[in-house]
Design an enzyme around this catalytic site. Structure first.
Site, mmCIF file in Angstrom:
data_model
loop_
_atom_site.group_PDB
_atom_site.id
_atom_site.type_symbol
_atom_site.label_atom_id
_atom_site.label_comp_id
_atom_site.label_asym_id
_atom_site.label_seq_id
_atom_site.Cartn_x
_atom_site.Cartn_y
_atom_site.Cartn_z
ATOM 1 C CG ASP A 32 110.407 121.085 108.260
ATOM 2 O OD1 ASP A 32 110.058 122.255 108.761
ATOM 3 O OD2 ASP A 32 110.393 120.746 107.258
ATOM 4 C CG PHE A 33 104.103 120.645 110.162
ATOM 5 C CD1 PHE A 33 103.781 119.571 110.884
ATOM 6 C CD2 PHE A 33 103.509 121.021 109.007
ATOM 7 C CE1 PHE A 33 102.339 119.135 110.818
ATOM 8 C CE2 PHE A 33 102.218 120.788 109.003
ATOM 9 C CZ PHE A 33 101.619 119.847 109.702
ATOM 10 C CG ASP A 34 104.720 122.720 105.834
ATOM 11 O OD1 ASP A 34 103.665 122.155 105.286
ATOM 12 O OD2 ASP A 34 104.668 123.733 106.663
ATOM 13 C CG ASP A 218 111.378 119.523 103.501
ATOM 14 O OD1 ASP A 218 110.920 119.667 102.546
ATOM 15 O OD2 ASP A 218 111.111 120.210 104.580
#
Length: 280
Positions: A32-34, A218
């Site tokens: 994932d990124f954020d 997350d």
């Protein structure tokens, strides 16, 4: 197993890490990124990848079958905010944006995408008046995501209260326009159905013919990717699930094989993984 690497808490996670270390050239590492590569910030436009993320990925990627970032953001935004374009070592990086509806490949530097869902434009036009009627304006704001629209409550006087108060009404608005509501960490995203991180990840793993898979995330939007890895493990493909630690999303931490301390912990883990696969 390399002792400097964190130790997965589950047998399935240990098998997944062992398979990655034994045959890294067959492994897909997906992130994932954020909240995973970048810290969560009040204004998503200010989110940037952790300073160590790109160097760690560039050190790891040449040893793997593939590295892919799977995000709800537009693919181009994740590339720009991550500083991912034109990086030596990331020549074959893929970014799957909008939960897989968009794809950016480092090899071509271009984004390919499906046609946009008409319900997104309808919701975009209706949202300001909708939020006003629900008395939700103080501190609540709309993020334009191109193929989706998100409502953030992090800046509200009572962020969790605003989130809970808006969840059902926004779910109804989404359904009225043929969309689905995706709750996250004090954000409610209205997006087209039929695509999620699990679908995108499973298709990518099949495309690459992977021998193992690691996924790190997350937030609630990462649960479908966790479920996809669990299904792949049930089908005999080793996998490792990593939670970028957050007390806001216990549902993810409870299903993870390994929890690390946010993006800094993810970056440290990727760095150790790169060192381990280099040393064999």
């Amino acid at each position: 197993m390399v002792s400097s690497l964190p130790h997965p808490a589950t047998p399935a996670g240990r098998d997944g890490l062992d398979a990655l270390l034994a045959r890294p050239s067959e492994a897909v590492v997906a992130l994932d990124f954020d909240g995973t590569l970048a810290e969560i910030v009040p204004d998503p436009e200010r989110a940037r990848a952790h300073p160590g993320a790109v160097p760690a990925l560039a050190a790891l990627a040449p040893h793997l079958a593939a590295v892919v970032i799977v995000t709800g953001r537009p693919a181009g935004v994740a590339v720009r905010h991550g500083g991912l374009a034109g990086v030596p070592g990331l020549d074959h990086l893929t970014v799957l944006g909008h939960y897989g509806a968009e794809r950016w490949d480092a090899a071509t530097g271009t984004v390919t995408a499906a046609a946009p869902h008409p319900g997104v434009a309808a919701v975009r036009a209706e949202l300001p008046g909708f939020l006003d009627r629900h008395g939700a304006w103080p501190g609540v704001w709309i993020e334009e995501k191109g193929r989706a629209v998100a409502v953030h409550t992090r800046r509200a006087r009572d962020p969790q209260g605003a989130f809970e108060a808006l969840k059902d009404p926004l779910g109804g608005l989404a359904a009225a326009h043929g969309l689905v509501l995706e709750p996250g960490r004090l954000v409610l995203e209205l997006r087209p159905p039929g695509m999620d991180k699990g679908v995108a990840l499973a298709e990518f793993v099949r495309e690459k013919g992977a021998g193992s898979v690691l996924y790190a995330g997350d937030d609630l939007g990462d649960l479908p990717a966790f479920a996809a890895v669990e299904k792949l493990r049930g089908d005999g493909l080793p996998g490792l699930l990593v939670c970028s630690g957050s007390t806001e999303v216990p549902e993810l931490a409870e299903r993870a094989d390994l929890a690390v301390d946010g993006p800094a912990g993810v970056v440290a883990f990727l760095g150790e993984l790169a060192r381990a696969v280099r040393e064999g």
